[in-house]
Design a protein around this motif. Sequence first.
Motif, PDB file in Angstrom:
ATOM      1  N   GLU A 113       1.026 -29.991 -49.241  1.00  0.00           N
ATOM      2  CA  GLU A 113       0.471 -29.036 -48.279  1.00  0.00           C
ATOM      3  C   GLU A 113      -0.329 -27.917 -48.938  1.00  0.00           C
ATOM      4  OE1 GLU A 113       3.658 -30.085 -48.470  1.00  0.00           O
ATOM      5  OE2 GLU A 113       5.058 -28.452 -48.014  1.00  0.00           O
ATOM      6  N   ASP A 114      -0.335 -27.869 -50.261  1.00  0.00           N
ATOM      7  CA  ASP A 114      -1.180 -26.908 -50.974  1.00  0.00           C
ATOM      8  C   ASP A 114      -2.608 -27.426 -51.134  1.00  0.00           C
ATOM      9  OD1 ASP A 114       1.625 -26.256 -53.094  1.00  0.00           O
ATOM     10  OD2 ASP A 114       0.895 -25.000 -51.451  1.00  0.00           O
ATOM     11  N   THR A 115      -2.850 -28.670 -50.754  1.00  0.00           N
ATOM     12  CA  THR A 115      -4.187 -29.242 -50.854  1.00  0.00           C
ATOM     13  C   THR A 115      -5.167 -28.459 -49.984  1.00  0.00           C
ATOM     14  OG1 THR A 115      -3.376 -31.469 -51.354  1.00  0.00           O
ATOM     15  CG2 THR A 115      -5.577 -31.293 -50.387  1.00  0.00           C
ATOM     16  N   ALA A 116      -6.230 -27.969 -50.613  1.00  0.00           N
ATOM     17  CA  ALA A 116      -7.208 -27.135 -49.907  1.00  0.00           C
ATOM     18  C   ALA A 116      -8.333 -26.763 -50.870  1.00  0.00           C
ATOM     19  CB  ALA A 116      -6.554 -25.865 -49.370  1.00  0.00           C
ATOM     20  N   ILE A 117      -9.357 -26.160 -50.309  1.00  0.00           N
ATOM     21  CA  ILE A 117     -10.361 -25.491 -51.138  1.00  0.00           C
ATOM     22  C   ILE A 117      -9.879 -24.056 -51.314  1.00  0.00           C
ATOM     23  CG2 ILE A 117     -12.744 -24.743 -51.344  1.00  0.00           C
ATOM     24  CD1 ILE A 117     -13.507 -27.102 -49.538  1.00  0.00           C
ATOM     25  N   TYR A 118      -9.835 -23.605 -52.547  1.00  0.00           N
ATOM     26  CA  TYR A 118      -9.361 -22.260 -52.865  1.00  0.00           C
ATOM     27  C   TYR A 118     -10.540 -21.350 -53.169  1.00  0.00           C
ATOM     28  CZ  TYR A 118      -4.517 -23.766 -52.894  1.00  0.00           C
ATOM     29  OH  TYR A 118      -3.277 -24.222 -52.503  1.00  0.00           O
ATOM     30  N   ALA A 144     -15.344  -8.212 -49.829  1.00  0.00           N
ATOM     31  CA  ALA A 144     -16.792  -8.137 -49.703  1.00  0.00           C
ATOM     32  C   ALA A 144     -17.518  -9.284 -50.392  1.00  0.00           C
ATOM     33  CB  ALA A 144     -17.287  -6.806 -50.283  1.00  0.00           C
ATOM     34  N   ALA A 145     -16.909  -9.859 -51.413  1.00  0.00           N
ATOM     35  CA  ALA A 145     -17.568 -10.913 -52.178  1.00  0.00           C
ATOM     36  C   ALA A 145     -16.642 -12.109 -52.298  1.00  0.00           C
ATOM     37  CB  ALA A 145     -17.954 -10.407 -53.558  1.00  0.00           C
ATOM     38  N   TRP A 146     -17.250 -13.294 -52.229  1.00  0.00           N
ATOM     39  CA  TRP A 146     -16.469 -14.528 -52.260  1.00  0.00           C
ATOM     40  C   TRP A 146     -17.042 -15.497 -53.283  1.00  0.00           C
ATOM     41  CZ3 TRP A 146     -12.194 -15.396 -49.061  1.00  0.00           C
ATOM     42  CH2 TRP A 146     -11.956 -14.408 -48.097  1.00  0.00           C
ATOM     43  N   GLY A 147     -16.147 -16.235 -53.942  1.00  0.00           N
ATOM     44  CA  GLY A 147     -16.581 -17.310 -54.811  1.00  0.00           C
ATOM     45  C   GLY A 147     -16.921 -18.543 -54.001  1.00  0.00           C
ATOM     46  N   GLN A 148     -17.412 -19.560 -54.665  1.00  0.00           N
ATOM     47  CA  GLN A 148     -17.898 -20.754 -53.985  1.00  0.00           C
ATOM     48  C   GLN A 148     -16.782 -21.721 -53.596  1.00  0.00           C
ATOM     49  OE1 GLN A 148     -17.543 -20.525 -57.129  1.00  0.00           O
ATOM     50  NE2 GLN A 148     -17.148 -22.533 -58.013  1.00  0.00           N
ATOM     51  N   GLY A 149     -15.578 -21.506 -54.107  1.00  0.00           N
ATOM     52  CA  GLY A 149     -14.465 -22.390 -53.784  1.00  0.00           C
ATOM     53  C   GLY A 149     -14.264 -23.472 -54.825  1.00  0.00           C
ATOM     54  N   THR A 150     -13.015 -23.830 -55.038  1.00  0.00           N
ATOM     55  CA  THR A 150     -12.677 -24.912 -55.952  1.00  0.00           C
ATOM     56  C   THR A 150     -11.610 -25.782 -55.288  1.00  0.00           C
ATOM     57  OG1 THR A 150     -11.983 -25.448 -58.230  1.00  0.00           O
ATOM     58  CG2 THR A 150     -10.955 -23.513 -57.218  1.00  0.00           C
ATOM     59  N   GLN A 151     -11.793 -27.076 -55.338  1.00  0.00           N
ATOM     60  CA  GLN A 151     -10.913 -28.009 -54.623  1.00  0.00           C
ATOM     61  C   GLN A 151      -9.629 -28.250 -55.408  1.00  0.00           C
ATOM     62  OE1 GLN A 151     -11.390 -29.839 -51.531  1.00  0.00           O
ATOM     63  NE2 GLN A 151      -9.217 -30.267 -51.897  1.00  0.00           N
TER      64      GLN A 151
END
Length: 123
Positions: free
Chosen positions: A88-93, A111-118
């Motif tokens: 259940e931890d599977t996600a884009i972080y 205010a700022a976000w990274g692009q995400g890591t799977q």
Amino acid sequence: VQLQASGGGLVQAGGSLRLSCVASGRGFSSNAVAWFRQAAGKEREFVAALNWDGRDIDLAESVKGRFTISRDNAKNTMYLQMNSLKSEDTAIYYCASGKYRWTTTAPQGYAAWGQGTQVTVSS
């Protein structure tokens, strides 16, 4: 501030991963940071936050005792250590840099976000 996340991957249930997020630009060390995640078909949810000096930590109930958030302001980097991973931890972080010094669980506080890591956890 611009953020670049890395460290995601495929891991078996019970395993560990360490996510990193490097910041460029001004303001990273003065504000809170956080990790959120979004699973397929679900809304983005709060995972962990850390205030500007690293002394105040906020964790989602679902990850307490398993995940740890930390930061190294000298390196403009934040981390998410994930242990005892579950399917259940599977996600884009996503990593995020806050608008304020103190933590919040609300996405609007960042205010700022990274692009995400799977992150994919196989059972």
